[in-house]
Scaffold this motif. Sequence first.
Motif, PDB file in Angstrom:
ATOM      1  N   ALA A 154       1.370 -11.151   3.613  1.00 56.25           N
ATOM      2  CA  ALA A 154       2.388 -10.414   3.729  1.00 56.25           C
ATOM      3  C   ALA A 154       3.302 -10.162   2.718  1.00 56.25           C
ATOM      4  N   ASP A 155       2.875 -10.787   1.316  1.00 56.60           N
ATOM      5  CA  ASP A 155       3.749 -10.826   0.222  1.00 56.60           C
ATOM      6  C   ASP A 155       4.836  -9.800   0.203  1.00 56.60           C
ATOM      7  N   GLU A 156       5.970 -10.665   0.484  1.00 54.82           N
ATOM      8  CA  GLU A 156       7.357  -9.660   0.495  1.00 54.82           C
ATOM      9  C   GLU A 156       7.597  -8.999  -0.782  1.00 54.82           C
ATOM     10  N   ARG A 157       7.111  -9.424  -1.868  1.00 57.69           N
ATOM     11  CA  ARG A 157       7.337  -8.864  -3.138  1.00 57.69           C
ATOM     12  C   ARG A 157       6.932  -7.508  -3.296  1.00 57.69           C
ATOM     13  N   PHE A 158       5.849  -7.119  -2.576  1.00 54.75           N
ATOM     14  CA  PHE A 158       5.415  -5.565  -2.595  1.00 54.75           C
ATOM     15  C   PHE A 158       6.183  -4.502  -1.832  1.00 54.75           C
ATOM     16  N   LYS A 159       7.262  -5.124  -0.837  1.00 58.65           N
ATOM     17  CA  LYS A 159       7.776  -4.547   0.007  1.00 58.65           C
ATOM     18  C   LYS A 159       8.672  -3.289  -0.618  1.00 58.65           C
ATOM     19  N   ALA A 160       9.176  -3.393  -1.822  1.00 62.23           N
ATOM     20  CA  ALA A 160       9.878  -2.526  -2.542  1.00 62.23           C
ATOM     21  C   ALA A 160       9.112  -1.237  -3.053  1.00 62.23           C
ATOM     22  N   LEU A 161       7.783  -1.495  -3.289  1.00 63.22           N
ATOM     23  CA  LEU A 161       6.996  -0.672  -4.008  1.00 63.22           C
ATOM     24  C   LEU A 161       6.739   0.594  -2.989  1.00 63.22           C
ATOM     25  N   THR A 162       6.616   1.787  -3.183  1.00 64.71           N
ATOM     26  CA  THR A 162       6.302   2.949  -2.500  1.00 64.71           C
ATOM     27  C   THR A 162       4.885   2.940  -1.767  1.00 64.71           C
ATOM     28  N   PRO A 163       3.807   2.573  -2.385  1.00 66.55           N
ATOM     29  CA  PRO A 163       2.391   2.569  -1.919  1.00 66.55           C
ATOM     30  C   PRO A 163       2.285   1.624  -0.772  1.00 66.55           C
ATOM     31  N   TYR A 164       3.086   0.528  -0.720  1.00 73.85           N
ATOM     32  CA  TYR A 164       2.782  -0.550  -0.124  1.00 73.85           C
ATOM     33  C   TYR A 164       3.791  -0.486   1.292  1.00 73.85           C
ATOM     34  N   GLN A 165       4.614   0.439   1.276  1.00 75.46           N
ATOM     35  CA  GLN A 165       5.545   0.544   2.402  1.00 75.46           C
ATOM     36  C   GLN A 165       4.885   1.235   3.720  1.00 75.46           C
ATOM     37  N   GLN A 166       5.232   0.609   4.807  1.00 77.10           N
ATOM     38  CA  GLN A 166       4.706   1.066   6.146  1.00 77.10           C
ATOM     39  C   GLN A 166       5.008   2.496   6.351  1.00 77.10           C
ATOM     40  N   GLU A 167       6.087   2.967   5.960  1.00 84.06           N
ATOM     41  CA  GLU A 167       6.741   4.130   6.273  1.00 84.06           C
ATOM     42  C   GLU A 167       6.091   5.278   5.326  1.00 84.06           C
ATOM     43  N   ASN A 168       5.192   4.915   4.373  1.00 85.89           N
ATOM     44  CA  ASN A 168       4.584   5.742   3.414  1.00 85.89           C
ATOM     45  C   ASN A 168       3.822   6.813   4.245  1.00 85.89           C
ATOM     46  N   SER A 169       4.051   7.864   4.084  1.00 85.12           N
ATOM     47  CA  SER A 169       3.545   9.253   4.715  1.00 85.12           C
ATOM     48  C   SER A 169       2.093   9.361   4.554  1.00 85.12           C
ATOM     49  N   LYS A 170       1.521   9.041   3.354  1.00 82.55           N
ATOM     50  CA  LYS A 170       0.077   8.991   3.127  1.00 82.55           C
ATOM     51  C   LYS A 170      -0.781   7.880   3.903  1.00 82.55           C
ATOM     52  N   ARG A 171      -0.379   6.683   3.236  1.00 80.23           N
ATOM     53  CA  ARG A 171      -1.362   5.607   3.925  1.00 80.23           C
ATOM     54  C   ARG A 171      -0.707   4.256   3.079  1.00 80.23           C
ATOM     55  N   ARG A 172      -0.274   3.419   4.035  1.00 83.61           N
ATOM     56  CA  ARG A 172       0.306   2.034   3.516  1.00 83.61           C
ATOM     57  C   ARG A 172      -1.029   1.542   2.623  1.00 83.61           C
ATOM     58  N   ARG A 173      -0.766   1.049   1.577  1.00 84.20           N
ATOM     59  CA  ARG A 173      -1.826   0.405   0.709  1.00 84.20           C
ATOM     60  C   ARG A 173      -1.481  -1.116   1.061  1.00 84.20           C
ATOM     61  N   PRO A 174      -2.442  -1.878   1.609  1.00 85.26           N
ATOM     62  CA  PRO A 174      -2.380  -3.344   1.483  1.00 85.26           C
ATOM     63  C   PRO A 174      -2.293  -4.244   0.302  1.00 85.26           C
ATOM     64  N   LYS A 175      -1.497  -5.148   0.775  1.00 79.80           N
ATOM     65  CA  LYS A 175      -1.308  -6.220  -0.371  1.00 79.80           C
ATOM     66  C   LYS A 175      -2.751  -6.743  -0.972  1.00 79.80           C
ATOM     67  N   PRO A 176      -2.948  -7.194  -2.217  1.00 73.38           N
ATOM     68  CA  PRO A 176      -4.090  -7.616  -2.550  1.00 73.38           C
ATOM     69  C   PRO A 176      -4.710  -8.685  -1.858  1.00 73.38           C
ATOM     70  N   PHE A 177      -4.104  -9.752  -1.452  1.00 74.99           N
ATOM     71  CA  PHE A 177      -4.651 -10.652  -0.562  1.00 74.99           C
ATOM     72  C   PHE A 177      -5.157 -10.011   0.625  1.00 74.99           C
ATOM     73  N   GLU A 178      -4.200  -9.098   1.413  1.00 72.08           N
ATOM     74  CA  GLU A 178      -4.652  -8.786   2.627  1.00 72.08           C
ATOM     75  C   GLU A 178      -5.906  -7.812   2.388  1.00 72.08           C
ATOM     76  N   ALA A 179      -6.053  -7.122   1.380  1.00 70.95           N
ATOM     77  CA  ALA A 179      -7.048  -6.252   1.329  1.00 70.95           C
ATOM     78  C   ALA A 179      -8.389  -7.009   1.055  1.00 70.95           C
ATOM     79  N   ALA A 180      -8.433  -8.198   0.468  1.00 65.84           N
ATOM     80  CA  ALA A 180      -9.414  -8.995   0.067  1.00 65.84           C
ATOM     81  C   ALA A 180      -9.661  -9.816   1.261  1.00 65.84           C
ATOM     82  N   ILE A 181      -9.225 -10.235   2.096  1.00 62.08           N
ATOM     83  CA  ILE A 181      -9.283 -10.810   3.342  1.00 62.08           C
ATOM     84  C   ILE A 181      -9.901  -9.696   4.364  1.00 62.08           C
ATOM     85  N   GLU A 182      -9.214  -8.645   4.411  1.00 65.96           N
ATOM     86  CA  GLU A 182      -9.885  -7.933   5.555  1.00 65.96           C
ATOM     87  C   GLU A 182     -11.218  -7.344   4.920  1.00 65.96           C
ATOM     88  N   THR A 183     -11.484  -6.720   3.712  1.00 63.59           N
ATOM     89  CA  THR A 183     -12.842  -6.808   3.259  1.00 63.59           C
ATOM     90  C   THR A 183     -13.788  -7.848   3.725  1.00 63.59           C
TER      91      THR A 183
END
Length: 403
Positions: free
Chosen positions: A88-117
């Motif tokens: 859930a790395d909170e440090r990414f929350k301020a960055l647009t691609p990682y925000q849930q409200e991003n209209s395109k698609r929320r980019r997962p944090k690096p650890f999340e993306a790796a684990i889900e892969t």
Amino acid sequence: MDLSEVDDRADWRQVGGLYQQMSSLLSNSTGPDELPDIMAGALALRLGRVFAAYASREEKFGEDLLTIMSDVDGLTGDAPSRFRRLYADERFKALTPYQQENSKRRRPKPFEAAIETCRRIRDLNSLRRVTAAARVSTAGILGGSTTYGRFYNVKGAPSIEYPASDIDLMLIVPDVKEIPALCEALMNISALDTDSVHLFSDRAKVYESLRADTPGTDVLFSQKIPIWKNVADDFLEGTGIWPQYDVSIHIATIDLFSRMILEDVSRIEDDVRVEIFDYKAELPISRYAARGFNGIDSWRESESSPVDRGHVWRVQVFDTKEERFKPGLHQGLVMPQFEIRWDDEPLSLRVPIANFKWKILERLRDERARRPWEVQHLSLCHPRFSIFAPHVKREVDSFSIES
């Protein structure tokens, strides 16, 4: 876990070094306005290289990555608490691609993306083993974000309200006679939702009737099956992370698949439209975008009819209206990675898939010659090209330039 044990299994130096750079940027007192995409993309590329050392040991890869990232960030405590913090790395929350409200698609944090892969490749391998044990002849073509966004854009579900990335799997069978045995094999995967697997089996009987009623008609058989819906995933034990995602299965006979990948034509001509039918469990969309090598959408209307336990959807394989090749949704499952996960005898797809790729690249060459002032790339004709991992986009487009 001792870092020396991790180092004995694989060379993690590039991953650790780049993650150290990213972590330092994120932890800077002023913080970055944006983290360059090139960093997340480079990390995904390097994770993929290390992952090759963990064949059939996907969970061990996740455990070792937890050790590496915890060491870089100086995290202490038990494994589940460190897991949650990195996921859930909170440090990414301020960055647009990682925000849930991003209209395109929320980019997962690096650890999340790796684990889900890791989880999806593990589960895909389990499905493969079950079908092989049941002596069901299949070939598996992997599409979706697990191919073009591996370790970069495969997201989990922070809660049930936000669906996770699914697996898009095209299963090729020699004949529809294999499907009942495939249904039985799926029953042996305890993580799959039981009710959905029973529905899948019931729909297989309807599918057989549909084909019998319309001889000579090309019909796909598709359904989403939730996984980890009612069964705990031990890999996530103690983390509180919602485990569920969907496995989207699309079954085609080898004859139908051969038509989909254009085995019956020597080249892709102009003013052609090829359609098939897809027997889906859910109501299909009535309008979708078809995109050419220039990245511009043309909207297509589609028709569907309700039938027992689903809908029959009329959908294009591809079209070349206005002298532009636009692949259909199912060809988009094969492109741009053309990833064959397995192919059992008597199915052998390596050469046919390579032939399909070359036909598309020759068509791209033709269209570039007609419009030399345009930027045209293979990646641009995919509806999700904007969320490809940067190294995937480079690889796909460099290959098409060199062709």
